[in-house]
Enzyme design. Structure first.
Site, PDB file in Angstrom:
ATOM      1  N   ASP A  32      54.460  82.108  18.156  1.00 11.74           N
ATOM      2  CA  ASP A  32      55.732  81.475  17.802  1.00 11.74           C
ATOM      3  C   ASP A  32      55.782  81.255  16.280  1.00 11.74           C
ATOM      4  O   ASP A  32      54.735  81.175  15.639  1.00 11.74           O
ATOM      5  CB  ASP A  32      55.820  80.117  18.537  1.00 11.74           C
ATOM      6  CG  ASP A  32      57.262  79.693  18.738  1.00 11.74           C
ATOM      7  OD1 ASP A  32      58.174  80.445  18.332  1.00 11.74           O
ATOM      8  OD2 ASP A  32      57.480  78.612  19.294  1.00 11.74           O
TER       9      ASP A  32
ATOM     10  N   ARG B 123      67.514  74.759  26.245  1.00 14.48           N
ATOM     11  CA  ARG B 123      66.639  73.577  26.135  1.00 14.48           C
ATOM     12  C   ARG B 123      67.480  72.314  25.976  1.00 14.48           C
ATOM     13  O   ARG B 123      67.175  71.274  26.557  1.00 14.48           O
ATOM     14  CB  ARG B 123      65.666  73.730  24.957  1.00 14.48           C
ATOM     15  CG  ARG B 123      64.748  72.502  24.837  1.00 14.48           C
ATOM     16  CD  ARG B 123      63.694  72.643  23.763  1.00 14.48           C
ATOM     17  NE  ARG B 123      62.724  73.643  24.103  1.00 14.48           N
ATOM     18  CZ  ARG B 123      62.233  74.533  23.233  1.00 14.48           C
ATOM     19  NH1 ARG B 123      62.648  74.524  21.986  1.00 14.48           N
ATOM     20  NH2 ARG B 123      61.352  75.405  23.620  1.00 14.48           N
TER      21      ARG B 123
ATOM     22  N   THR C 270      62.659  82.153  14.175  1.00 14.92           N
ATOM     23  CA  THR C 270      64.033  81.706  14.001  1.00 14.92           C
ATOM     24  C   THR C 270      64.624  82.369  12.749  1.00 14.92           C
ATOM     25  O   THR C 270      65.813  82.286  12.499  1.00 14.92           O
ATOM     26  CB  THR C 270      64.061  80.181  13.799  1.00 14.92           C
ATOM     27  OG1 THR C 270      63.050  79.842  12.840  1.00 14.92           O
ATOM     28  CG2 THR C 270      63.781  79.450  15.091  1.00 14.92           C
TER      29      THR C 270
ATOM     30  N   LYS D  83      62.767  82.308  24.165  1.00 13.68           N
ATOM     31  CA  LYS D  83      61.845  83.345  23.684  1.00 13.68           C
ATOM     32  C   LYS D  83      60.485  83.231  24.382  1.00 13.68           C
ATOM     33  O   LYS D  83      59.947  84.227  24.856  1.00 13.68           O
ATOM     34  CB  LYS D  83      61.687  83.246  22.152  1.00 13.68           C
ATOM     35  CG  LYS D  83      63.019  83.455  21.422  1.00 13.68           C
ATOM     36  CD  LYS D  83      62.878  83.429  19.931  1.00 13.68           C
ATOM     37  CE  LYS D  83      62.685  82.057  19.335  1.00 13.68           C
ATOM     38  NZ  LYS D  83      63.803  81.127  19.563  1.00 13.68           N
ATOM     39  N   THR D  84      59.937  82.015  24.448  1.00 17.10           N
ATOM     40  CA  THR D  84      58.644  81.827  25.122  1.00 17.10           C
ATOM     41  C   THR D  84      58.772  82.213  26.591  1.00 17.10           C
ATOM     42  O   THR D  84      57.889  82.863  27.160  1.00 17.10           O
ATOM     43  CB  THR D  84      58.215  80.343  25.024  1.00 17.10           C
ATOM     44  OG1 THR D  84      58.421  79.897  23.687  1.00 17.10           O
ATOM     45  CG2 THR D  84      56.775  80.151  25.425  1.00 17.10           C
TER      46      THR D  84
HETATM   47  P1  ADP Z   1      62.184  79.175  22.736  1.00 18.55           P
HETATM   48  O1  ADP Z   1      60.820  79.787  22.934  1.00 18.55           O
HETATM   49  O2  ADP Z   1      63.214  80.183  22.334  1.00 18.55           O
HETATM   50  O3  ADP Z   1      62.188  77.976  21.835  1.00 18.55           O
HETATM   51  P2  ADP Z   1      61.901  78.498  25.554  1.00 18.55           P
HETATM   52  O4  ADP Z   1      61.578  79.815  26.136  1.00 18.55           O
HETATM   53  O5  ADP Z   1      60.772  77.547  25.382  1.00 18.55           O
HETATM   54  O6  ADP Z   1      62.684  78.652  24.175  1.00 18.55           O
HETATM   55  O7  ADP Z   1      63.063  77.853  26.482  1.00 18.55           O
HETATM   56  C1  ADP Z   1      63.371  76.473  26.439  1.00 18.55           C
HETATM   57  C2  ADP Z   1      63.679  75.958  27.829  1.00 18.55           C
HETATM   58  O8  ADP Z   1      64.949  76.443  28.194  1.00 18.55           O
HETATM   59  C3  ADP Z   1      62.694  76.436  28.891  1.00 18.55           C
HETATM   60  O9  ADP Z   1      62.010  75.347  29.437  1.00 18.55           O
HETATM   61  C4  ADP Z   1      63.519  77.024  29.995  1.00 18.55           C
HETATM   62  O10 ADP Z   1      63.443  76.211  31.130  1.00 18.55           O
HETATM   63  C5  ADP Z   1      64.936  76.978  29.512  1.00 18.55           C
HETATM   64  N1  ADP Z   1      65.510  78.328  29.455  1.00 18.55           N
HETATM   65  C6  ADP Z   1      65.496  79.152  28.387  1.00 18.55           C
HETATM   66  N2  ADP Z   1      66.176  80.271  28.648  1.00 18.55           N
HETATM   67  C7  ADP Z   1      66.619  80.174  29.901  1.00 18.55           C
HETATM   68  C8  ADP Z   1      67.421  81.039  30.724  1.00 18.55           C
HETATM   69  N3  ADP Z   1      67.872  82.199  30.284  1.00 18.55           N
HETATM   70  N4  ADP Z   1      67.693  80.622  31.993  1.00 18.55           N
HETATM   71  C9  ADP Z   1      67.249  79.429  32.429  1.00 18.55           C
HETATM   72  N5  ADP Z   1      66.518  78.561  31.683  1.00 18.55           N
HETATM   73  C10 ADP Z   1      66.209  78.929  30.432  1.00 18.55           C
END
Ligand code: ADP
Length: 346
Positions: free
Chosen positions: A125, A233, A174, A80-81
């Site tokens: 977030d 992640r 979430t 998401k981030t």
């Molecule tokens: P969330 O905000 O949903 O908790 P993040 O955006 O921080 O998740 O993603 C977590 C990690 O996973 C990031 O560091 C990124 O490198 C990796 N990641 C997430 N989605 C992808 C994707 N579609 N392709 C490649 N790497 C991804």
């Protein structure tokens, strides 16, 4: 007198870090930044979401306006981030990142809002955790790009309205159901992130391995992908642990066999379940006869936090069909019994 303890069939690993934990700490933060995709081309999977967002970006650019406010929901670690940062880079604007627990006082959110530049993205977030005051400040900010602040107290209190630059709020959660409806209704776009397929995770692992200068076979990346709970992640974290393992064992390439060996040691099983997942399932089977049972009872019996079970463990167990939700509580399925090598589901 010797005290006889119940033997836990799933001993907790000694290492403090949970491999399947989806939260990050500061050290991991900087590493996470270095492997984060910077464009939709590098962002693997989530095709439907990327299609929708590409249209939204294109339209906003043509109108020379910021994008509509966007709510992204789904389990932690799904990207998401990352999406928010990619959107900012595609729109050529800044992305300010914060989280609801950091917005305790009204001045926390007002400080962020007044410092935004036209078109900027504000990423919040865990947006379902906003307090009421902060949330109420966001309503006019989202709707009319206005900040309504009250100055003074009691009878002398006056409201001042400050205009804000047009901006885009990207909220991540979430638990979409935990958002109040006035807040949810102010998002023009609500999108869900799905768990990733093992094959997509294998591609993510190959990409990260390249960035980390680690050699890995296709089968090696698939083995780690299968054990990553559908979550990038976790995939990246498992890759780093397997890389440690082969380094210590003096191998130079991660093969399927080495990946499996390393992850077995870390107690991440072939389905990606860790000891907490197994403890949750085992407790439900042995203490609650497989359910139906409420989450609070499972949390009390396992010593886990209800929120963690609900937001981190349960979604994946539901996804792979090891748990079912019924009106009377959670139920363990026959495939979970099979996976844990247990009988007993009547
Ligand atoms: P969330 O905000 O949903 O908790 P993040 O955006 O921080 O998740 O993603 C977590 C990690 O996973 C990031 O560091 C990124 O490198 C990796 N990641 C997430 N989605 C992808 C994707 N579609 N392709 C490649 N790497 C991804």
């Amino acid at each position: 007198m010797a005290i006889k303890r119940n033997q836990n069939p799933h001993p907790k690993p000694e290492k403090k870090e949970r491999l399947t934990n989806t939260k990050t700490n500061q050290d991991q933060d900087s590493l996470e930044e270095s492997i984060r995709p910077h464009s939709f081309d590098e962002y693997i999977g989530q095709k439907d979401l990327k299609d929708v967002l590409s249209i939204v970006i294109e339209a906003a650019k043509t109108r020379n306006e910021p994008m509509d406010h966007l709510l992204l929901y789904g389990p932690p670690g799904l990207g998401k981030t990352t999406i928010s940062l990619i959107l900012a880079s595609q729109m050529g604007v800044n992305c300010k990142i914060t989280a609801a627990p950091a917005l305790e006082r009204p001045r926390d959110i007002t400080g962020l809002l007044v410092n935004l530049k036209p078109g900027d993205i504000l990423f919040i977030d865990e947006i379902h955790r906003l307090n009421r005051l902060t949330e109420e400040l966001l309503y006019p900010a989202m709707e009319d790009y206005r900040l309504e602040i009250t100055i003074g107290k009691g009878q002398a209190a006056r409201t001042r309205s400050i205009s804000l630059p047009k901006f885009t709020l990207v909220g991540a959660t979430t638990k979409v159901g935990a958002l109040t409806s006035p807040l949810r209704d102010r998002f023009g776009l609500i999108q869900r992130l799905k768990f990733y397929e093992p094959q997509e995770l294998a591609l993510i692992i190959q990409r990260t391995a390249k960035l980390l200068n680690t050699s890995i076979t296709e089968e090696g990346s698939q083995e780690i992908g299968r054990r990553s709970r559908g979550t990038p992640r976790i995939a990246n974290r498992l890759l780093r642990r397997v890389r440690d393992y082969i380094q210590v064992k003096k191998f130079d390439t991660i093969t399927q066999e080495l990946a499996a060996e390393a992850l077995d040691i870390y107690q991440v099983d072939p389905q990606g379940l860790d000891w907490t997942d197994r403890l949750i399932l085992d407790t439900m089977m042995t203490q609650f006869n497989g359910g139906p049972v409420g989450l609070e009872a499972v949390a009390a019996a396992t010593g886990e936090d209800v929120k963690t079970i609900e937001e981190v463990y349960e979604p994946y167990l539901l996804q792979i069909g090891y748990l079912n939700r019924t009106p009377r509580g959670r139920v363990v399925t026959a495939s979970a019994y099979q996976h844990l090598g247990k009988t007993g589901l009547s």
